[in-house]
Design a protein around this motif. Structure first.
Motif, PDB file in Angstrom:
ATOM      1  N   LYS A   8       0.828  -1.216   0.000  1.00 25.11           N
ATOM      2  CA  LYS A   8       0.000   0.000   0.000  1.00 25.11           C
ATOM      3  C   LYS A   8       0.865   1.270   0.000  1.00 25.11           C
ATOM      4  CE  LYS A   8      -0.905   0.270   5.009  1.00 25.11           C
ATOM      5  NZ  LYS A   8      -1.991   0.301   6.016  1.00 25.11           N
ATOM      6  N   ALA A  11       1.877   1.643  -3.610  1.00 23.48           N
ATOM      7  CA  ALA A  11       0.699   2.082  -4.372  1.00 23.48           C
ATOM      8  C   ALA A  11       0.473   3.582  -4.207  1.00 23.48           C
ATOM      9  CB  ALA A  11      -0.526   1.299  -3.918  1.00 23.48           C
ATOM     10  N   LYS A  12       0.588   4.061  -2.979  1.00 18.45           N
ATOM     11  CA  LYS A  12       0.384   5.483  -2.712  1.00 18.45           C
ATOM     12  C   LYS A  12       1.435   6.326  -3.417  1.00 18.45           C
ATOM     13  CE  LYS A  12      -0.234   8.744   1.102  1.00 18.45           C
ATOM     14  NZ  LYS A  12      -0.263   8.906   2.586  1.00 18.45           N
ATOM     15  N   MET A  13       2.696   5.869  -3.378  1.00 16.90           N
ATOM     16  CA  MET A  13       3.789   6.606  -4.022  1.00 16.90           C
ATOM     17  C   MET A  13       3.656   6.594  -5.543  1.00 16.90           C
ATOM     18  SD  MET A  13       6.825   5.112  -1.582  1.00 16.90           S
ATOM     19  CE  MET A  13       8.161   6.008  -2.368  1.00 16.90           C
ATOM     20  N   SER A  14       3.053   5.530  -6.072  1.00 21.55           N
ATOM     21  CA  SER A  14       2.928   5.387  -7.532  1.00 21.55           C
ATOM     22  C   SER A  14       1.665   6.027  -8.074  1.00 21.55           C
ATOM     23  CB  SER A  14       2.939   3.905  -7.913  1.00 21.55           C
ATOM     24  OG  SER A  14       4.070   3.246  -7.401  1.00 21.55           O
ATOM     25  N   GLY A  15       0.683   6.238  -7.214  1.00 26.04           N
ATOM     26  CA  GLY A  15      -0.584   6.782  -7.680  1.00 26.04           C
ATOM     27  C   GLY A  15      -1.451   5.748  -8.356  1.00 26.04           C
ATOM     28  N   VAL A  16      -1.294   4.475  -7.959  1.00 27.95           N
ATOM     29  CA  VAL A  16      -2.127   3.401  -8.513  1.00 27.95           C
ATOM     30  C   VAL A  16      -2.706   2.618  -7.347  1.00 27.95           C
ATOM     31  CG1 VAL A  16      -0.712   3.214 -10.595  1.00 27.95           C
ATOM     32  CG2 VAL A  16      -0.211   1.746  -8.632  1.00 27.95           C
ATOM     33  N   SER A  17      -3.552   1.636  -7.653  1.00 29.18           N
ATOM     34  CA  SER A  17      -4.177   0.839  -6.595  1.00 29.18           C
ATOM     35  C   SER A  17      -3.217  -0.207  -6.048  1.00 29.18           C
ATOM     36  CB  SER A  17      -5.430   0.145  -7.126  1.00 29.18           C
ATOM     37  OG  SER A  17      -5.068  -0.874  -8.043  1.00 29.18           O
ATOM     38  N   ALA A  35       0.659   2.226 -15.871  1.00 22.58           N
ATOM     39  CA  ALA A  35       0.736   1.824 -14.466  1.00 22.58           C
ATOM     40  C   ALA A  35       2.040   1.091 -14.189  1.00 22.58           C
ATOM     41  CB  ALA A  35      -0.458   0.944 -14.101  1.00 22.58           C
ATOM     42  N   LYS A  38       4.866   3.600 -13.878  1.00 18.54           N
ATOM     43  CA  LYS A  38       4.794   4.352 -12.623  1.00 18.54           C
ATOM     44  C   LYS A  38       5.332   3.522 -11.457  1.00 18.54           C
ATOM     45  CE  LYS A  38       0.861   7.366 -13.736  1.00 18.54           C
ATOM     46  NZ  LYS A  38      -0.547   7.707 -13.383  1.00 18.54           N
TER      47      LYS A  38
END
Length: 351
Positions: A8, A11-17, A35, A38
């Motif tokens: 998680k 995911a937050k750092m990448s801007g994806v789920s 994705a 990223k």
């Protein structure tokens, strides 16, 4: 550092789920190219190192590698190489990596060909190939290319393949060096002999062909003016070999220098010992039987190539490529070691 990051967090750092990150990390399911870029950018920035043991055990995924190796007796060259394969297998046990060997007769090309249909029907993720028979290896590698199965070559490099890696010496260069070693012992017009063990169907082994090419190339550069004779021997018929060698040297009493381009130098040296014949002989590979004749003077030089190191690294290369998804060097030449009786006892120190 990378192992402290949770899915998680990435995911937050990448801007994806988180689900997208999970699919990318575990190589399952489809994700968009955007994705993937990223997430991969973030993974590089944080130097993410996944816990591969935990991952492979959690997914209950196993990996099977197959090694195509010539049949051998204990103490022979291929036994040393397989010791390296076994060390790698033991090291990678926790990653659910299994290594199975399939054997062929190195003096019979048909025995190699009979393994190809077996591979067509077998499930595996990577292959190690001893490149004894050029045409057969080309046919097998084309099959593996079609299946998109990675493979590593040992014994001799074949440039018309898509192997992920090769481990071994530069066969041509080793023969060239052997030519220099021998040439330094003779006059320019002396006659010499090449000993060659015959294969069923009169097919020469790829590696030996390249070694002989290098050897002859050196002599050609030096304008060697003597004759080069070839004596054909049989690996499993010592009585016949004795007759062949006796007959040859009865006709060519002046020849006292020669070479053999494989690990069977001890079989020729044994004849010279029995006949009490002084002969300058160059052979290949530091196996026990060769070492004995090197130490007592019936083999003058051995050219070595660290087979155990080759065996270990060929399995590691498949592991790195398939499981770690790392890039591996394609050409990995071993040192060309020259052994004489004065330095042989130190050869395996600190290896």
């Amino acid at each position: 550092m990378g192992n402290t990051y949770r899915i998680k967090d990435i995911a937050k750092m990448s801007g994806v789920s988180a689900g997208t990150v999970d699919r990318i990390l575990h190589n399952r399911g489809k994700v968009s190219e955007e994705a993937y870029k990223k997430v991969n950018k973030v993974l590089k920035e944080i130097d993410y190192q996944p816990n591969l043991i935990a991952r492979s055990l959690a997914l209950k995924k196993s990996y099977r590698f197959i090694a195509l190796i010539p049949l051998f007796a204990e103490g022979e060259y291929w036994a040393e190489l397989c010791n390296g394969i076994d060390k790698a297998r033991q090291e990678l046990f926790s990653y659910n990596v299994e290594v199975e060997r399939l054997y062929f007769d190195q003096y019979n090309q048909q025995s190699f060909d009979e393994l190809i249909p077996i591979l067509e029907q077998t499930d595996y993720q990577g292959v190690v190939i001893a490149t004894s028979f050029y045409s057969s290896v080309m046919r097998l590698t084309q099959l593996l290319d079609q299946k998109k199965t990675p493979y590593v070559l040992i014994d001799a490099f074949i440039d018309k393949t898509n192997c992920i890696a090769y481990y071994g010496i530069n066969s041509f260069d080793s023969g060239y060096i052997a030519g220099r070693l021998l040439y330094d012992q003779i006059n320019k017009t002396d006659n010499i002999v090449i000993f060659r063990f015959t294969h069923k169907g009169d097919v020469q082994v790829t590696q030996e062909i390249k070694r002989e090419e290098g050897f002859r190339n050196y002599l050609l550069e030096k304008d060697f003016g003597g004759n080069i004779y070839t004596v054909l021997l049989e690996a499993n018929d010592p009585n016949k070999n004795t007759a062949i060698l006796d007959n040859f040297f009865d006709k060519h009493k002046d020849i006292n220098t020669g070479i053999i381009f494989n690990s069977k130098a001890h079989l020729v040296a044994q004849h010279f010992k029995q006949k009490l014949k002084q002969f300058f002989l160059i052979g290949y590979d530091v196996i026990k039987s060769n070492t004995i004749y090197l130490e007592n003077g019936y083999i003058s030089y051995l050219i070595a190539q660290r087979p155990e190191v080759q065996g270990f690294n060929c399995i590691r290369a498949l592991f790195r490529h398939i499981i770690l998804k790392e890039e591996v060097n394609r050409i990995n030449y071993m040192p060309i070691d020259i052994l004489i009786k004065e330095n042989i006892k130190y050869y395996n120190n600190y290896i």
